[in-house]
Scaffold this active site. Structure first.
Site, PDB file in Angstrom:
ATOM      1  N   PHE A  62       0.814  -1.224   0.000  1.00 15.29           N
ATOM      2  CA  PHE A  62       0.000   0.000   0.000  1.00 15.29           C
ATOM      3  C   PHE A  62       0.853   1.283   0.000  1.00 15.29           C
ATOM      4  O   PHE A  62       0.308   2.374  -0.012  1.00 15.29           O
ATOM      5  CB  PHE A  62      -0.982  -0.001   1.176  1.00 15.29           C
ATOM      6  CG  PHE A  62      -2.235  -0.829   0.955  1.00 15.29           C
ATOM      7  CD1 PHE A  62      -2.463  -1.504  -0.237  1.00 15.29           C
ATOM      8  CD2 PHE A  62      -3.201  -0.926   1.944  1.00 15.29           C
ATOM      9  CE1 PHE A  62      -3.630  -2.256  -0.436  1.00 15.29           C
ATOM     10  CE2 PHE A  62      -4.370  -1.665   1.756  1.00 15.29           C
ATOM     11  CZ  PHE A  62      -4.584  -2.338   0.578  1.00 15.29           C
ATOM     12  N   ASP A 277       0.160  -9.882  -4.551  1.00 15.30           N
ATOM     13  CA  ASP A 277       1.384  -9.074  -4.669  1.00 15.30           C
ATOM     14  C   ASP A 277       1.064  -7.753  -5.374  1.00 15.30           C
ATOM     15  O   ASP A 277       1.837  -7.274  -6.209  1.00 15.30           O
ATOM     16  CB  ASP A 277       2.508  -9.833  -5.397  1.00 15.30           C
ATOM     17  CG  ASP A 277       3.882  -9.201  -5.173  1.00 15.30           C
ATOM     18  OD1 ASP A 277       3.980  -8.212  -4.406  1.00 15.30           O
ATOM     19  OD2 ASP A 277       4.854  -9.681  -5.789  1.00 15.30           O
TER      20      ASP A 277
END
Ligand SMILES: [Zn+2]
Length: 402
Positions: A62, A277
């Site tokens: 993130f 991922d």
């Protein structure tokens, strides 16, 4: 609203499928059947759509703190909700790295303020992911479920051994990104470190979860370790299962033979989870060669289109890989449509849509699928009985619709 009655849906989970309704009461699945009634509880008409347990992502980036132009916790969590996820494990290769309690507390506090999904941090194994000195594992442990230097391998065996010993004592998982920079062949490099780390897991009793397996040889090592009683699990990504070409990602995309072998391993039940991922990058960073694909929003559609519709695996099996398997690894009470489980579900429809940069909520537009038409659109995402995403809009207070 933490109670919700979803009517007229095809209910699919890892155990099979039925048709009917699902009642979530006070955030927990309270009933599954036909003709359910619950006076006073809001009703969502499923109109024949498919309802699955919400997805759980063990592996996402993130970029927060440090690179909000690529993604932050708010945008990443909305992208996750739009992709049908309600729980996401986020990697520590932020800036600064999540190698000490202050950073993990920042992630947790920001997630509490603005995330629409549950955010489960992973702590770093080494300080600044440099592979030299152990991070503050004791200080991180209360806040994280696993330790990883994802993005690079911990190459020094003495450092890796110390990490496995410490994680075993703290009852946390080591989540290795298996790669030696000196080894040019990425599959051999992955196999070498996976073999070492599976052996360290055996010798220390530590749990290990092998990240983004791209080599069939690595899966043979996982099989071997499990046959000896090692507490080992592994994940593969949608792109290693479904995509070819030279789009830059680490580990690199597979050739046709390896891809087929990974799909066969799914069919044989040798893979515990599909993890995205999700690796968002700014256009500039991607152009400069940053590896990774922005994938959390379209992971389900890619797998549904390329594997389920092509009859490689069933939708029930995909549910096991995207929900039950990862939920069990994370220790969450979700992933099955059973009474007593958390009321985290997703409604999908077998409808075509075209992937465009504008349609992605993620700030990362880096995907080789732009312009592709996929099927398997997420229509609604429900977290603990609360609609967090419905038909293109985010519905929780304090978040912008997109
Ligand atoms: Zn990685």
């Amino acid at each position: 609203m933490t109670s919700l009655l979803v009517q007229d849906v095809r209910l699919v989970d890892a155990n099979g499928e039925t048709h009917g309704d699902l009642l979530v009461r006070d955030g927990v699945i309270a009933a599954r059947g036909t003709g359910l009634r619950a006076p006073g509880v809001p009703v969502l008409a499923g109109e024949g759509r498919t309802l699955l347990p919400a997805f759980v992502d063990l592996h996402a980036h993130f970029r927060d703190p440090g690179q909000p132009e690529a993604e932050d916790i708010a945008s990443g969590s909305q992208a996750a909700a739009k992709g049908g996820y309600t729980a996401v494990s986020v990697m520590p290769n932020t800036r600064p790295a999540c190698d000490r309690p202050e950073v993990v507390r920042y992630v947790q506090e920001k997630a509490a303020q603005c995330a629409v999904v549950e955010v489960h941090p992973v702590g770093a194994i080494t300080q600044d992911l440099a592979g030299e000195k152990l991070a503050d594992l004791d200080g991180l442990a209360p806040h994280v479920w696993a330790f990883s230097d994802d993005g690079r391998g911990v190459e020094r065996p003495d450092v890796a051994l110390a990490a496995f010993r410490a994680a075993a004592a703290l009852d946390r998982v080591i989540f290795p990104h298996c790669d030696y920079r000196q080894i040019a062949d990425p599959r051999l490099s992955e196999e070498l470190m996976a073999g070492r780390d599976l052996w360290l897991a055996e010798r220390t009793g530590c749990r290990v979860h092998i990240a983004h397996v791209s080599s069939p040889g690595t899966l043979e090592l996982v099989d071997w370790a499990r046959s000896r009683g090692v507490k080992a699990t592994c994940e593969v990504t949608p792109h290693h299962l479904c995509l070819d070409g030279d789009y830059r990602v680490n580990p690199p995309l597979c050739d046709a033979a390896s891809r087929a072998a990974l799909v066969t391993a799914l069919q044989q039940g040798r893979v515990d989870a599909v993890a995205t991922d999700h690796a968002p990058h700014s256009a500039e960073a991607k152009q400069a060669g940053a590896p990774g694909i922005s994938s959390i929003e379209i992971a389900f559609a890619l797998l549904f289109t390329r594997l389920v519709r092509e009859r490689a695996i069933s939708l029930s099996h995909l549910s096991r890989l995207m929900s039950l398997g990862p939920a069990q690894i994370l220790g969450l009470r979700q992933g099955q449509l059973a009474v007593g489980m958390d009321g985290d579900v997703v409604l999908v429809e077998d409808a075509p849509f075209t992937v465009t940069a504008e349609s992605l909520r993620s700030r990362g537009k880096n995907t080789p699928l732009l312009g592709e038409t996929l099927r398997g659109r997420v229509w609604a995402t429900v977290k603990r009985g609360r609609l967090i995403y419905l038909d293109g809009r985010f519905t929780q207070e304090g978040t912008d619709a997109h």
